[in-house]
Motif scaffolding. Sequence first.
Motif, PDB file in Angstrom:
ATOM      1  N   GLN A 191       0.833  -1.210   0.000  1.00  0.00           N
ATOM      2  CA  GLN A 191       0.000   0.000   0.000  1.00  0.00           C
ATOM      3  C   GLN A 191       0.862   1.253   0.000  1.00  0.00           C
ATOM      4  O   GLN A 191       0.544   2.248  -0.676  1.00  0.00           O
ATOM      5  CB  GLN A 191      -0.922  -0.011   1.224  1.00  0.00           C
ATOM      6  N   ALA A 192       1.956   1.233   0.759  1.00  0.00           N
ATOM      7  CA  ALA A 192       2.849   2.393   0.804  1.00  0.00           C
ATOM      8  C   ALA A 192       3.466   2.654  -0.568  1.00  0.00           C
ATOM      9  O   ALA A 192       3.565   3.806  -1.013  1.00  0.00           O
ATOM     10  CB  ALA A 192       3.933   2.164   1.854  1.00  0.00           C
ATOM     11  N   ILE A 193       3.898   1.593  -1.262  1.00  0.00           N
ATOM     12  CA  ILE A 193       4.475   1.762  -2.602  1.00  0.00           C
ATOM     13  C   ILE A 193       3.431   2.317  -3.566  1.00  0.00           C
ATOM     14  O   ILE A 193       3.716   3.228  -4.371  1.00  0.00           O
ATOM     15  CB  ILE A 193       5.038   0.414  -3.094  1.00  0.00           C
ATOM     16  N   VAL A 194       2.209   1.795  -3.492  1.00  0.00           N
ATOM     17  CA  VAL A 194       1.152   2.245  -4.395  1.00  0.00           C
ATOM     18  C   VAL A 194       0.827   3.714  -4.159  1.00  0.00           C
ATOM     19  O   VAL A 194       0.760   4.524  -5.109  1.00  0.00           O
ATOM     20  CB  VAL A 194      -0.097   1.363  -4.211  1.00  0.00           C
ATOM     21  N   HIS A 195       0.633   4.103  -2.916  1.00  0.00           N
ATOM     22  CA  HIS A 195       0.271   5.497  -2.627  1.00  0.00           C
ATOM     23  C   HIS A 195       1.442   6.441  -2.876  1.00  0.00           C
ATOM     24  O   HIS A 195       1.233   7.591  -3.300  1.00  0.00           O
ATOM     25  CB  HIS A 195      -0.217   5.611  -1.185  1.00  0.00           C
ATOM     26  N   LEU A 196       2.664   5.995  -2.622  1.00  0.00           N
ATOM     27  CA  LEU A 196       3.819   6.838  -2.905  1.00  0.00           C
ATOM     28  C   LEU A 196       3.928   7.122  -4.391  1.00  0.00           C
ATOM     29  O   LEU A 196       4.188   8.260  -4.808  1.00  0.00           O
ATOM     30  CB  LEU A 196       5.089   6.152  -2.396  1.00  0.00           C
ATOM     31  N   THR A 197       3.708   6.104  -5.210  1.00  0.00           N
ATOM     32  CA  THR A 197       3.811   6.285  -6.660  1.00  0.00           C
ATOM     33  C   THR A 197       2.669   7.131  -7.199  1.00  0.00           C
ATOM     34  O   THR A 197       2.890   8.045  -8.006  1.00  0.00           O
ATOM     35  CB  THR A 197       3.834   4.916  -7.347  1.00  0.00           C
ATOM     36  N   SER A 198       1.448   6.835  -6.773  1.00  0.00           N
ATOM     37  CA  SER A 198       0.300   7.580  -7.305  1.00  0.00           C
ATOM     38  C   SER A 198       0.307   9.037  -6.865  1.00  0.00           C
ATOM     39  O   SER A 198      -0.108   9.922  -7.629  1.00  0.00           O
ATOM     40  CB  SER A 198      -0.999   6.913  -6.858  1.00  0.00           C
TER      41      SER A 198
END
Length: 529
Positions: A191-198
């Motif tokens: 989730q952290a990777i997804v939100h960081l990228t988006s």
Amino acid sequence: MPAQITSAFGRLVAAIREFTIAQRTIALIGVAVLVLGIAGLGVWLSKPAYTPLFTGLSASDASAVVEQLRAGSVEYQLTDGGSTILVPEGNVYEQRLAAAAAGLPSASTGGYSLLDDMGVTSSEFQQSVTYKRALEGELASTIGALKGVRTASVRLAIPEETVFVSQTQSPTASVFVETDRGVSLSNEQVQAIVHLTSASIEGMKSTDVAVIDAEGTVLSAVGAGATGSADKQASDYEQRVQGAVQAMLDKVVGPGNASVVVAADMSYESAERLEETYTAPLDNPVINESTDTENYTSGAAGGAVGGVLGPDNIAVPGGADSGLFSSESTTRNNAINKVTESRVIPAGAVTRQTVSVAVNEEAIAGLSVPSIRELVAAAAGINDERGDSVAVEVMAFNATGAIAASEALAAAEAAATQDRIMQLATVAVIVAGIVLPIVIGLVMMARRRQAAREAGELAKLSDILDAPTVPMQINASAPPIELLAGDLPIPVVADAERQKAEIEALAMRDPQKTAEFLRGLMDDVRPTR
């Protein structure tokens, strides 16, 4: 050298000379182990602590950094296939500054440093591609800093802005993550990777990021988010419901007396819904109101020119006398309530689920099938409106497989217990083989010292008893004892009280040996008849 040290050293040498061959062998082995342990500890303490200088380097950057370290005569180590360089902890910051001054690493980090080499003559295409590469490099380096992530690679798909399309596509991103050996990313890290990228790309949603690990596992799918595809969501949902129902039945009918299977149908479609609702307020107030009135009147004085048109558009002379026309229109704007609702329906919604339960007839005493069905329906969240169903059957369970499984588990547990016992026995034998000789040597040394001490004390007692004979004053107030013929001699001692105290002390420490020694002396001095 002081006399105390010399005497102590002499006693140590004398004690060593009294060792037997076995004791000397054990002592030599102990000294050798002690020396090797001290040497190993010294080598370990003298070895510098290495810490990462750079991680995730490409082959070209790693080679350049290694050449710089060799030029500076700095020790280094390579790990992770040459992508990580370790240096002594005291040289980390200095070497990082030196590498930054030399522009290293360049290709590995990428990032906004790529924009430094762009000239003023760069085309718009070069600028857009370089900017996208810079974003990808910055995101990759940031994701690579997460705990457990070895390397990361980010690819962005940003649609070109143009005025010739009515609706533009949202940007998407794909993230490849390679973790350390034996490390798996948790759902929170994904989730952290997804939100960081988006959050780093304008207009990108969290559902537009795909995350894949080195094993090819999809951790986050485009359109489904970090929860995965619809199949994975269905599997997770089925396992969650099955676990809840099974835990409830285990407490009701006992463990192993119920089997639960859950099948869930998930929707593979995602949609976005926009809904507008208009409602009239309670008082229905009027925002504005306007009225238009129009009146028309005509008389017979002048008459109608050409007469009045007749049936076939032929003028009829001497027509009607007069005409009257009146018109009124009213426009009223009332207040209304408007509600606009926008919802995104992701894939993975449960459309229908079925729960099948088999209960052992031997464990259902006192329970009814309808009551079990109600418990299962409540635990599984059955919704009759969407077509959910529950099936409960009572039947005899086949115990053959359970008995075989229990026997296999018992055999495996016994084998594991035997292995643990053998391991403990091996460790105990090794420890006993090391400790037992040392203990035996120490016991023998203690006995030897005790025997030497006892021999010295008995020799001292013998010297006291072998002293010249004179009348011994037992009590100061009592008359002297006269010796008769055949009586034993009484030793002459300068201080009779002190000798008496010493003899009593010897007798208190070891009464048996003292008595045996005195008995032997009496046997030696007793006259023969």
